[in-house]
Scaffold this active site. Structure first.
Site, PDB file in Angstrom:
ATOM      1  N   HIS A  57       0.795  -1.106   0.047  1.00  0.00           N
ATOM      2  CA  HIS A  57      -0.052   0.143  -0.219  1.00  0.00           C
ATOM      3  C   HIS A  57       1.049   1.437  -0.038  1.00  0.00           C
ATOM      4  O   HIS A  57       0.555   2.466  -0.326  1.00  0.00           O
ATOM      5  CB  HIS A  57      -0.935   0.129   1.160  1.00  0.00           C
ATOM      6  CG  HIS A  57      -2.225   0.684   0.966  1.00  0.00           C
ATOM      7  ND1 HIS A  57      -2.557   1.601  -0.088  1.00  0.00           N
ATOM      8  CD2 HIS A  57      -3.467   0.565   1.738  1.00  0.00           C
ATOM      9  CE1 HIS A  57      -3.571   1.995   0.121  1.00  0.00           C
ATOM     10  NE2 HIS A  57      -4.442   1.585   1.161  1.00  0.00           N
ATOM     11  N   ASP A  63      -8.458 -11.738 -17.138  1.00  0.00           N
ATOM     12  CA  ASP A  63      -8.461 -12.879 -18.030  1.00  0.00           C
ATOM     13  C   ASP A  63      -7.181 -13.154 -18.411  1.00  0.00           C
ATOM     14  O   ASP A  63      -6.490 -12.588 -19.394  1.00  0.00           O
ATOM     15  CB  ASP A  63      -9.436 -12.810 -19.159  1.00  0.00           C
ATOM     16  CG  ASP A  63      -9.346 -14.141 -19.942  1.00  0.00           C
ATOM     17  OD1 ASP A  63      -8.666 -15.139 -19.619  1.00  0.00           O
ATOM     18  OD2 ASP A  63      -9.975 -14.066 -21.009  1.00  0.00           O
TER      19      ASP A  63
END
Length: 421
Positions: free
Chosen positions: A155, A374
């Site tokens: 982060h 994908d």
């Protein structure tokens, strides 16, 4: 219970060395104040005979490794190391990649997910303890043939928007796409870094070592429609919000439940605060691209003061929520850019440290294109985060079908049963 067996561990480096003039990348102010934890996501892909019968696990592994290496050439800071909360040394030291065999069926894991076990599908602990690399990936091969890809990104260098942008770029590279969206790494120009030594807050603020439990609550389309109607209804004072969004309706509902739990626990109350993570990219002038890589968000604060003897339940909080988010505007962003925001951040910490404020934190990931990831064998059947080391934090995810919301609620173990009821 899923038995996860670690097979290999290695470092993946960019396929082309980072040029010398790109070796040092300044952190922005928003990176500097970000917590030193990982942002985790796990992508589950079911066994597909058409795809996996012709591709071995070894070949899939090689495809993922090579495409990751190629993607790191474009996202080169991810293979570097943070120095002194000031800059990234883009030294191509690499990212950690773990391969694991899961002795379980993928369908069983996602049908009734055990929150405590999901971390097994990640290469590192999301709390950031013992942080070694900025990016860590775990490829999990299930005995049934399915695959889960766990990704943890620090982060300190990225928010959820940037994490998902990177993962989609990696997936596009893996499936052979030629045109990949190019990230923009100059947020430090827009939000210059500062010397934080004179301020009372630290990036570790909010991280707890207390026992946190995570529960998932699913709101399908029918439930969301009902919550939106309830949220839009006028309260006793006549305040009303027209056309509440899905996120507003769920936030309204959950924040009220947090208030009820807090009021039942304590005899003296207080101020209740709902914090929403707000993406700054579309709010700058001119608006930034979603490819602007790094931390580009700030929290909005909605305050509700309630008395302990209130008889009419929780107040109408949605107008306050919407108003607080609207205040994250161009004037606010200027205060962040010129450093004035740091004084507000210190004052906020001092106020919260007094202990008479109950926080409820929201972060909506429901619009992130996680179900578009994908790698060449279809889209994921489920995407999820894991437990985060923060109390009273709610992550909002889209359901796989796209018309519902999953609320991932992180609370103290002692509070979670009261919240569920």
């Amino acid at each position: 219970m899923a038995n996860v067996e670690i097979l290999t561990k290695e470092m993946i480096r960019p396929s082309s060395p980072t040029p010398e003039h790109l070796r040092n990348l300044k952190l922005s102010l928003l990176d500097q104040v970000a917590p030193p934890v990982y942002v985790p996501l796990i992508f589950f892909y079911p066994f597909d005979e058409l795809c996996f019968d012709t591709i071995s696990h070894a070949h899939i592994s090689q495809l993922l490794k090579q495409s990751l290496s190629d993607t790191l050439t474009t996202f080169y800071p991810l293979a570097g190391q943070i120095q002194e909360n000031s800059f990234i040394d883009c030294n191509d030291s690499g990212v950690e990649l773990v391969e694991a065999q899961v002795h379980a069926r993928l369908s069983d894991v996602i049908r009734e997910p055990n929150m405590a076990e999901l971390n097994k599908f990640l290469a590192v602990n999301p709390t950031g303890v013992g942080i070694a690399t900025l990016l860590a990936v775990q490829i999990n091969f299930f005995d049934c043939g399915g695959i889960a890809i766990g990704v943890c990104l620090s982060h300190k260098i990225a928010d959820g928007t940037s994490l998902v942008a990177f993962i989609n770029a990696w997936a596009a590279t893996c499936r052979g796409e030629v045109k990949i969206c190019q990230p923009y790494f100059d947020l430090a120009h827009l939000f210059p870094p500062r010397d934080l030594s004179g301020f009372s807050f630290t990036p570790n603020d909010g991280i707890t070592k207390e026992k946190i439990m995570t529960k998932r609550f699913i709101f399908d389309k029918e439930k969301l429609d009902m919550l939106k109607k309830v949220a839009a209804a006028a309260s006793g004072d006549g305040s009303q919000v027209k056309n509440p969004t899905r996120v507003e309706a769920v936030s309204d509902f959950i924040w009220k439940k947090f208030m009820e739990v807090a009021k039942n626990k304590m005899d003296v109350k207080k101020m209740y605060v709902a914090v929403h993570a707000v993406n700054l990219r579309p709010r700058t002038s001119p608006p930034l691209s979603e490819q602007a890589f790094g931390n580009c968000w700030r929290p909005s604060f909605a305050f509700i003061s309630t008395s302990g003897d209130e008889k009419n339940g929780c107040p109408n909080v949605l107008p306050v929520l919407r108003s607080s988010i609207s205040k994250i505007n161009s004037d606010y962003i200027k205060q962040v850019q010129n450093g004035e925001y740091l004084n507000h951040l210190s004052k906020s910490k001092d106020m919260f440290m007094k202990g008479d404020i109950e926080l409820c934190n929201f972060s909506s990931w429901s619009r992130f294109p996680v179900y578009e990831v994908d790698y060449g064998w279809g889209r994921p059947c489920w995407v999820c985060p894991t437990t985060l080391p923060f109390k009273n934090v709610v992550i909002l995810m889209s359901t796989p079908c796209g018309d519902g919301i999953e609320a991932w609620v992180n609370m103290l173990e002692e509070d979670i049963s009261a919240f569920r009821s």
